[in-house]
Motif scaffolding. Structure first.
Motif, PDB file in Angstrom:
ATOM      1  N   ALA A   1      60.320  23.558 -72.535  1.00  0.00           N
ATOM      2  CA  ALA A   1      59.265  24.526 -72.834  1.00  0.00           C
ATOM      3  C   ALA A   1      59.864  25.681 -73.623  1.00  0.00           C
ATOM      4  N   PRO A   2      59.019  26.453 -74.309  1.00  0.00           N
ATOM      5  CA  PRO A   2      59.553  27.572 -75.106  1.00  0.00           C
ATOM      6  C   PRO A   2      60.311  28.601 -74.269  1.00  0.00           C
ATOM      7  N   SER A   3      59.754  28.981 -73.108  1.00  0.00           N
ATOM      8  CA  SER A   3      60.477  29.935 -72.262  1.00  0.00           C
ATOM      9  C   SER A   3      60.102  29.674 -70.809  1.00  0.00           C
ATOM     10  N   PRO A   4      60.971  30.089 -69.858  1.00  0.00           N
ATOM     11  CA  PRO A   4      60.658  29.853 -68.441  1.00  0.00           C
ATOM     12  C   PRO A   4      59.312  30.454 -68.057  1.00  0.00           C
ATOM     13  N   ARG A   5      58.987  31.593 -68.671  1.00  0.00           N
ATOM     14  CA  ARG A   5      57.717  32.266 -68.363  1.00  0.00           C
ATOM     15  C   ARG A   5      56.505  31.378 -68.627  1.00  0.00           C
ATOM     16  N   ASP A   6      56.643  30.444 -69.577  1.00  0.00           N
ATOM     17  CA  ASP A   6      55.505  29.608 -69.950  1.00  0.00           C
ATOM     18  C   ASP A   6      55.226  28.506 -68.943  1.00  0.00           C
ATOM     19  N   VAL A   7      56.154  28.312 -68.012  1.00  0.00           N
ATOM     20  CA  VAL A   7      56.033  27.188 -67.089  1.00  0.00           C
ATOM     21  C   VAL A   7      55.539  27.701 -65.735  1.00  0.00           C
ATOM     22  N   LEU A   8      54.701  26.928 -65.067  1.00  0.00           N
ATOM     23  CA  LEU A   8      54.199  27.324 -63.750  1.00  0.00           C
ATOM     24  C   LEU A   8      55.368  27.682 -62.827  1.00  0.00           C
ATOM     25  N   VAL A   9      55.209  28.766 -62.098  1.00  0.00           N
ATOM     26  CA  VAL A   9      56.286  29.248 -61.221  1.00  0.00           C
ATOM     27  C   VAL A   9      56.728  28.163 -60.253  1.00  0.00           C
ATOM     28  N   THR A  10      55.752  27.450 -59.707  1.00  0.00           N
ATOM     29  CA  THR A  10      56.058  26.414 -58.714  1.00  0.00           C
ATOM     30  C   THR A  10      56.954  25.332 -59.301  1.00  0.00           C
ATOM     31  N   ILE A  11      56.758  25.038 -60.575  1.00  0.00           N
ATOM     32  CA  ILE A  11      57.582  24.023 -61.231  1.00  0.00           C
ATOM     33  C   ILE A  11      58.957  24.597 -61.554  1.00  0.00           C
ATOM     34  N   ARG A  12      58.924  25.791 -62.141  1.00  0.00           N
ATOM     35  CA  ARG A  12      60.158  26.449 -62.550  1.00  0.00           C
ATOM     36  C   ARG A  12      61.145  26.553 -61.385  1.00  0.00           C
ATOM     37  N   SER A  13      60.613  26.926 -60.208  1.00  0.00           N
ATOM     38  CA  SER A  13      61.487  27.177 -59.067  1.00  0.00           C
ATOM     39  C   SER A  13      62.124  25.890 -58.542  1.00  0.00           C
ATOM     40  N   ARG A  14      61.614  24.753 -58.948  1.00  0.00           N
ATOM     41  CA  ARG A  14      62.181  23.491 -58.475  1.00  0.00           C
ATOM     42  C   ARG A  14      63.144  22.869 -59.472  1.00  0.00           C
ATOM     43  N   CYS A  15      63.333  23.536 -60.604  1.00  0.00           N
ATOM     44  CA  CYS A  15      64.193  22.975 -61.644  1.00  0.00           C
ATOM     45  C   CYS A  15      65.447  23.798 -61.828  1.00  0.00           C
ATOM     46  N   ARG A  16      66.479  23.134 -62.301  1.00  0.00           N
ATOM     47  CA  ARG A  16      67.650  23.861 -62.728  1.00  0.00           C
ATOM     48  C   ARG A  16      67.430  24.233 -64.190  1.00  0.00           C
ATOM     49  N   SER A  17      67.620  25.512 -64.506  1.00  0.00           N
ATOM     50  CA  SER A  17      67.254  26.003 -65.837  1.00  0.00           C
ATOM     51  C   SER A  17      68.426  26.014 -66.800  1.00  0.00           C
ATOM     52  N   VAL A  18      68.140  25.638 -68.024  1.00  0.00           N
ATOM     53  CA  VAL A  18      69.120  25.774 -69.099  1.00  0.00           C
ATOM     54  C   VAL A  18      68.404  26.450 -70.259  1.00  0.00           C
ATOM     55  N   ALA A  19      68.879  27.624 -70.647  1.00  0.00           N
ATOM     56  CA  ALA A  19      68.210  28.344 -71.735  1.00  0.00           C
ATOM     57  C   ALA A  19      68.989  28.185 -73.033  1.00  0.00           C
ATOM     58  N   LEU A  20      68.309  27.773 -74.068  1.00  0.00           N
ATOM     59  CA  LEU A  20      68.934  27.651 -75.382  1.00  0.00           C
ATOM     60  C   LEU A  20      68.503  28.843 -76.224  1.00  0.00           C
ATOM     61  N   GLY A  21      69.392  29.355 -77.006  1.00  0.00           N
ATOM     62  CA  GLY A  21      69.022  30.472 -77.877  1.00  0.00           C
ATOM     63  C   GLY A  21      68.803  29.995 -79.292  1.00  0.00           C
ATOM     64  N   ILE A  22      68.353  30.912 -80.152  1.00  0.00           N
ATOM     65  CA  ILE A  22      68.276  30.619 -81.585  1.00  0.00           C
ATOM     66  C   ILE A  22      69.702  30.715 -82.112  1.00  0.00           C
ATOM     67  N   PRO A  23      70.109  29.766 -82.932  1.00  0.00           N
ATOM     68  CA  PRO A  23      71.482  29.835 -83.435  1.00  0.00           C
ATOM     69  C   PRO A  23      71.653  31.047 -84.351  1.00  0.00           C
ATOM     70  N   PRO A  24      72.867  31.620 -84.388  1.00  0.00           N
ATOM     71  CA  PRO A  24      73.104  32.751 -85.286  1.00  0.00           C
ATOM     72  C   PRO A  24      72.976  32.329 -86.753  1.00  0.00           C
ATOM     73  N   VAL A  25      72.615  33.284 -87.611  1.00  0.00           N
ATOM     74  CA  VAL A  25      72.404  32.973 -89.034  1.00  0.00           C
ATOM     75  C   VAL A  25      73.600  32.230 -89.620  1.00  0.00           C
ATOM     76  N   GLN A  26      74.820  32.717 -89.308  1.00  0.00           N
ATOM     77  CA  GLN A  26      75.996  32.128 -89.927  1.00  0.00           C
ATOM     78  C   GLN A  26      76.144  30.649 -89.551  1.00  0.00           C
ATOM     79  N   THR A  27      75.786  30.309 -88.314  1.00  0.00           N
ATOM     80  CA  THR A  27      75.875  28.908 -87.879  1.00  0.00           C
ATOM     81  C   THR A  27      74.948  28.042 -88.710  1.00  0.00           C
ATOM     82  N   VAL A  28      73.737  28.547 -88.936  1.00  0.00           N
ATOM     83  CA  VAL A  28      72.759  27.786 -89.717  1.00  0.00           C
ATOM     84  C   VAL A  28      73.252  27.649 -91.162  1.00  0.00           C
ATOM     85  N   ILE A  29      73.799  28.735 -91.703  1.00  0.00           N
ATOM     86  CA  ILE A  29      74.320  28.701 -93.078  1.00  0.00           C
ATOM     87  C   ILE A  29      75.423  27.640 -93.204  1.00  0.00           C
TER      88      ILE A  29
END
Ligand SMILES: [Zn+2]
Length: 371
Positions: free
Chosen positions: A130-158
């Motif tokens: 999902a886009p962010s943990p906030r977008d997911v139902l709390v009941t579901i979120r609390s039962r999952c192990r979370s991994v957050a991905l960020g937007i890559p830095p500009v230089q990485t994309v370049i």
């Protein structure tokens, strides 16, 4: 990703429910599939073996990739996944169920999933994205192990664009900025002339907004272009997948087909139609996000903020727009674009939503006179 890799190589420490979050462009569906491949692969995800390739192509028998084409995930779909979750894997090591767009689930539907997330089969792994943990139902979120991905830095994309897409450093820099670090979009800008053409249509809109009729026409053209582009992409994929499906069913496109094959094909065609609708919506939304970015840049100049322009390749246009309009007008234009996005998300016909947006751009303040 380290957590995912670690989990894949140490089955005893395996958590059975994962939630991968990240904004568009962060590669969350790629990460979900890479994780699924790592679970099936003998070498923890080599990217080369039969298992890895099958997962990447979305046809591993033990990995269900539920990329939803619907605005909301249906309760029947979830029931089907839950039923599948109790079954042992047929040939792989794990039964993996990937739920992309886990944010598109209503509470009632989510509830069907809860128990299964908690007590999945011993060899079942749920991967929700999902886009962010906030977008997911709390009941579901609390039962999952979370991994957050960020937007890559500009230089990485370049660097990636230079290495993988054969871009020059300058091309890569402009594309990375214009795509706001969305790797797929940035690569499209460098390699795909049509993506670059769509971007030109987006950049033509602010100039056309000096008159209502020109703005409305330009907005309509943008819509038509986004639609045509999405259609082309989908047609290409569909032809390939349909051929694969036929081959899998042991049929040829021209030969006589069995009732079973016909039923599968009908299902496939219905899914394709849904996917086409969503593809068009996504493609248009992407164009509107680009347009928002343009006016965001205008605002940056108007407020003399010292941050980089997203549209560095169109800096002259940005400055021109900034000097001939006010902050208030820019805010109103941003609002008109945002409204169009909301209307499109609520299934308002694209030509109508875009026409209203064109008017809002040409006559800023009309929509929200009291801003
Ligand atoms: Zn492998």
């Amino acid at each position: 990703m380290a957590a995912l890799r670690d989990a894949a190589t140490r089955p005893e420490a395996m958590s059975h429910a994962w939630l991968i979050t990240g904004p568009p462009g962060s590669g969350r569906s790629v990460a979900a599939r890479a994780f699924a491949a790592a679970l099936q692969c003998d070498q923890g995800g080599c990217g080369q073996c039969r298992d890895c390739l099958a997962v990447a192509a979305r046809r591993h028998p033990d990995v269900l990739d539920s990329a939803t084409q619907k605005v909301v995930i249906g309760i029947d779909d979830v029931r089907e996944w839950v039923a599948l979750a109790v079954r042992a894997p047929a040939q792989g090591k794990w039964r993996v169920i990937i739920v992309e767009d886990a944010d598109r689930m209503l509470e009632r539907t989510g509830n069907v999933l809860l128990k299964s997330l908690e007590e999945a089969g011993p060899r079942t792994v749920w991967i929700l994205a999902a886009p962010s943990p906030r977008d997911v139902l709390v009941t579901i979120r609390s039962r999952c192990r979370s991994v957050a991905l960020g937007i890559p830095p500009v230089q990485t994309v370049i660097d990636l664009l230079i290495k993988q897409a054969g871009a020059t450093p300058e091309q890569a820099r402009l594309a990375a900025l214009a795509a706001q670090c969305h790797i797929g979009v940035a690569r499209g800008l460098v390699q795909d002339p049509e993506a670059a053409a769509t971007r030109q249509k987006v950049l033509a809109l602010p100039g056309a907004a000096s008159s209502v009729s020109r703005a409305v026409i330009a907005a309509g053209e943008l819509g038509a272009m986004a639609k045509a582009r999405a259609e082309a992409v989908i047609r290409q994929r569909e032809t390939r997948e349909r051929a694969q499906l036929l081959a899998g069913l042991g049929e040829t496109a021209r030969g006589r087909t069995s009732a079973f094959a016909r039923a599968r094909l009908k299902e496939f065609d219905e899914e394709s139609a849904k996917r086409a609708r969503r593809g068009q919506a996504d493609s248009l939304d992407r164009a509107l996000i680009d347009l928002l970015a343009f006016y965001r840049d205008v605002l940056v100049i108007q407020m003399a903020a010292s941050v980089d322009l997203i549209n560095a390749d169109a800096a002259e246009m940005v400055v021109e727009q900034a000097t001939k309009s006010t902050v208030r007008q820019t805010m109103s234009r941003l609002d008109a674009i945002e409204q169009a996005r909301q209307r499109l998300a609520a299934n308002v016909a694209a030509p109508l939503a875009l026409e209203a947006m064109g008017v809002g751009l040409a006559v800023p303040g009309l929509i929200q006179a009291n801003m």
